[in-house]
Design a protein around this motif. Structure first.
Motif, PDB file in Angstrom:
ATOM      1  N   HIS A   3       8.579  11.819  -0.999  1.00 62.82           N
ATOM      2  CA  HIS A   3       8.154  10.431  -0.778  1.00 62.82           C
ATOM      3  C   HIS A   3       8.516   9.547  -1.971  1.00 62.82           C
ATOM      4  O   HIS A   3       8.964   8.399  -1.798  1.00 62.82           O
ATOM      5  N   GLN A   4       8.321  10.059  -3.169  1.00 62.36           N
ATOM      6  CA  GLN A   4       8.642   9.263  -4.352  1.00 62.36           C
ATOM      7  C   GLN A   4      10.151   9.075  -4.504  1.00 62.36           C
ATOM      8  O   GLN A   4      10.615   8.025  -4.960  1.00 62.36           O
ATOM      9  N   PHE A   5      10.916  10.077  -4.106  1.00 64.38           N
ATOM     10  CA  PHE A   5      12.374   9.931  -4.111  1.00 64.38           C
ATOM     11  C   PHE A   5      12.783   8.852  -3.113  1.00 64.38           C
ATOM     12  O   PHE A   5      13.667   8.028  -3.388  1.00 64.38           O
ATOM     13  N   SER A   6      12.123   8.849  -1.958  1.00 68.89           N
ATOM     14  CA  SER A   6      12.389   7.821  -0.955  1.00 68.89           C
ATOM     15  C   SER A   6      12.069   6.435  -1.506  1.00 68.89           C
ATOM     16  O   SER A   6      12.815   5.471  -1.282  1.00 68.89           O
ATOM     17  N   ARG A   7      10.962   6.325  -2.233  1.00 67.88           N
ATOM     18  CA  ARG A   7      10.581   5.034  -2.824  1.00 67.88           C
ATOM     19  C   ARG A   7      11.648   4.537  -3.798  1.00 67.88           C
ATOM     20  O   ARG A   7      12.045   3.358  -3.765  1.00 67.88           O
ATOM     21  N   VAL A   8      12.122   5.433  -4.655  1.00 66.45           N
ATOM     22  CA  VAL A   8      13.142   5.047  -5.635  1.00 66.45           C
ATOM     23  C   VAL A   8      14.426   4.618  -4.933  1.00 66.45           C
ATOM     24  O   VAL A   8      15.073   3.633  -5.320  1.00 66.45           O
ATOM     25  N   LEU A   9      14.799   5.337  -3.881  1.00 71.68           N
ATOM     26  CA  LEU A   9      16.008   4.977  -3.138  1.00 71.68           C
ATOM     27  C   LEU A   9      15.864   3.600  -2.489  1.00 71.68           C
ATOM     28  O   LEU A   9      16.830   2.815  -2.446  1.00 71.68           O
ATOM     29  N   ASP A  10      14.676   3.288  -1.991  1.00 73.77           N
ATOM     30  CA  ASP A  10      14.440   1.950  -1.427  1.00 73.77           C
ATOM     31  C   ASP A  10      14.593   0.874  -2.496  1.00 73.77           C
ATOM     32  O   ASP A  10      15.174  -0.198  -2.253  1.00 73.77           O
ATOM     33  N   GLU A  11      14.063   1.151  -3.677  1.00 73.05           N
ATOM     34  CA  GLU A  11      14.175   0.184  -4.771  1.00 73.05           C
ATOM     35  C   GLU A  11      15.636   0.007  -5.190  1.00 73.05           C
ATOM     36  O   GLU A  11      16.079  -1.108  -5.489  1.00 73.05           O
ATOM     37  N   VAL A  12      16.380   1.113  -5.196  1.00 74.34           N
ATOM     38  CA  VAL A  12      17.804   1.046  -5.543  1.00 74.34           C
ATOM     39  C   VAL A  12      18.561   0.208  -4.523  1.00 74.34           C
ATOM     40  O   VAL A  12      19.421  -0.613  -4.876  1.00 74.34           O
ATOM     41  N   LYS A  13      18.233   0.400  -3.253  1.00 76.36           N
ATOM     42  CA  LYS A  13      18.919  -0.369  -2.214  1.00 76.36           C
ATOM     43  C   LYS A  13      18.667  -1.864  -2.388  1.00 76.36           C
ATOM     44  O   LYS A  13      19.585  -2.689  -2.267  1.00 76.36           O
ATOM     45  N   LYS A  14      17.414  -2.220  -2.670  1.00 72.83           N
ATOM     46  CA  LYS A  14      17.090  -3.636  -2.879  1.00 72.83           C
ATOM     47  C   LYS A  14      17.863  -4.199  -4.062  1.00 72.83           C
ATOM     48  O   LYS A  14      18.341  -5.336  -4.031  1.00 72.83           O
ATOM     49  N   ALA A  15      17.997  -3.397  -5.103  1.00 70.92           N
ATOM     50  CA  ALA A  15      18.740  -3.851  -6.279  1.00 70.92           C
ATOM     51  C   ALA A  15      20.219  -4.026  -5.957  1.00 70.92           C
ATOM     52  O   ALA A  15      20.872  -4.966  -6.424  1.00 70.92           O
ATOM     53  N   LEU A  16      20.764  -3.136  -5.130  1.00 73.49           N
ATOM     54  CA  LEU A  16      22.176  -3.229  -4.753  1.00 73.49           C
ATOM     55  C   LEU A  16      22.444  -4.451  -3.879  1.00 73.49           C
ATOM     56  O   LEU A  16      23.487  -5.096  -3.984  1.00 73.49           O
ATOM     57  N   LEU A  17      21.471  -4.761  -3.011  1.00 73.91           N
ATOM     58  CA  LEU A  17      21.643  -5.915  -2.124  1.00 73.91           C
ATOM     59  C   LEU A  17      21.468  -7.229  -2.872  1.00 73.91           C
ATOM     60  O   LEU A  17      21.949  -8.271  -2.429  1.00 73.91           O
TER      61      LEU A  17
END
Length: 350
Positions: free
Chosen positions: A164-178
């Protein structure tokens, strides 16, 4: 000024008062227990006290005997049947087996067992919660609303598991990329990387949910059942074994008393009361031993340990199957994105 006294009226009033006091005193005297009742009650209390002292005597004798054995001041200890001693060892080994298993598998009851606490993240979480409470209090208009804000539990979208925490970090990374809201719709178009990150985030979140489901099943179908076995079956066996030890101490105490009477002279006649006491103690020991043997046999012959390990294995297998399927699908999705990305590069170069 003159006073008129009615002497007759005063006398009548005094007579009534005197009679009332006399009746009340007599009634109170009648309500007091008689000397016979007091004596009887006192005798009853003394008898009860005597019984209590008599009940304490065997306990004190057993305690003294137990201390003598532990200190090594006596070696004349009755030997229990070999079958009983073997069953004790097997029962203790099985009990230790359950406890050792539970020491490990109770980790399944800790949500973050695969994601140790991180000081920086913990501080960020506390800050986030504090800000939420402050914002909620600033909008509250009554005491009731403020109290509701303070008592309302804060639920995180991402449980404290690694997936779940890995998923959270990936979501944050996606927002940063966008990027932020100032970008145009054209520049916000998802690239292969952002799509890959999104696929991975979704997959990891599902893996986290699968792990929590596994943990819940292990807790209910394995851990709690072990606790129940220890609480019921082993507690009963332990209780019966304590009765055997008590009966054995009683038996050896009476034997020691008879030995003291004889003082090594076998021709000395033992009082009938003491002989009957020895027979009763021996019967008690035999009966207690038989009950404990039966309970321990029933305890160790059960298939429960194997069944529990089988249940645990199946729960783990189902989880790993689900995880394998989820990761296989993710790998396929990422493979498709990789091929599409290579095609885009070739088109750009041409």
């Amino acid at each position: 000024m003159s006073f008129n006294f009615n002497l007759q009226s005063i006398q009548q009033s005094l007579q009534k008062t005197t009679k009332s006091l006399s009746d009340s005193l007599q009634q109170n005297l009648n309500s007091l227990p008689s000397a016979e009742k007091v004596t009887s009650s006192l005798q009853s209390n003394l008898n009860n006290l005597g019984k209590e002292v008599s009940n304490l005597k065997p306990i004190l004798q057993r305690t003294r005997r137990s201390l003598q054995e532990k200190l090594g001041s006596t070696s004349d200890i009755s030997e229990l049947p070999q079958e009983y001693k073997d069953l004790e060892k097997q029962t203790d080994a099985l009990k230790n087996f359950y406890k050792k298993l539970l020491q490990v598998t109770r980790q399944y009851e800790i949500e973050s067992y695969d994601y140790p606490p991180n000081l920086k993240e913990s501080l960020n979480d506390y800050t986030k919660i504090l800000n939420q409470k402050i914002n909620g209090l600033s909008q509250a208009t009554t005491t009731t609303e403020a109290e509701a804000v303070l008592l309302r539990p804060t639920k995180d979208k991402y449980p404290k598991t690694f997936a779940h925490q890995f998923s959270r970090v990936l979501d944050e990374v996606k927002k940063a990329l966008l990027g932020d809201g100032e970008q145009t719709a054209e520049t916000k178009t998802d690239s292969s990387l952002t799509k890959a990150v999104q696929f991975a985030s979704n997959s990891e979140f599902k893996l986290g949910d699968e792990r929590l489901e596994q943990d819940k099943l292990v807790t209910s179908e394995f851990n709690n059942k072990i606790r129940n076995v220890l609480k019921t079956q082993f507690s009963r066996a332990d209780r019966l074994r304590r009765k055997v030890e008590t009966a054995r101490l009683n038996f050896d105490t009476v034997r020691a008393e008879i030995k003291e009477i004889k003082k090594g002279d076998e021709t000395v006649e033992v009082p009938d009361a003491k002989s009957k006491q020895l027979e009763a103690a021996e019967d008690e020991l035999v009966n207690a031993t038989e009950s404990a043997v039966e309970a321990m046999k029933e305890l160790i012959k059960t298939e429960e340990p194997v069944n529990l390990i089988t249940v645990l294995t199946k729960i783990q297998l189902n989880y790993h199957k689900s995880a394998t399927e989820e990761l296989s699908e993710l790998a396929e999705e990422l493979g498709v994105l990789n091929v599409a990305g290579e095609d885009d590069v070739q088109e750009t170069e041409s």
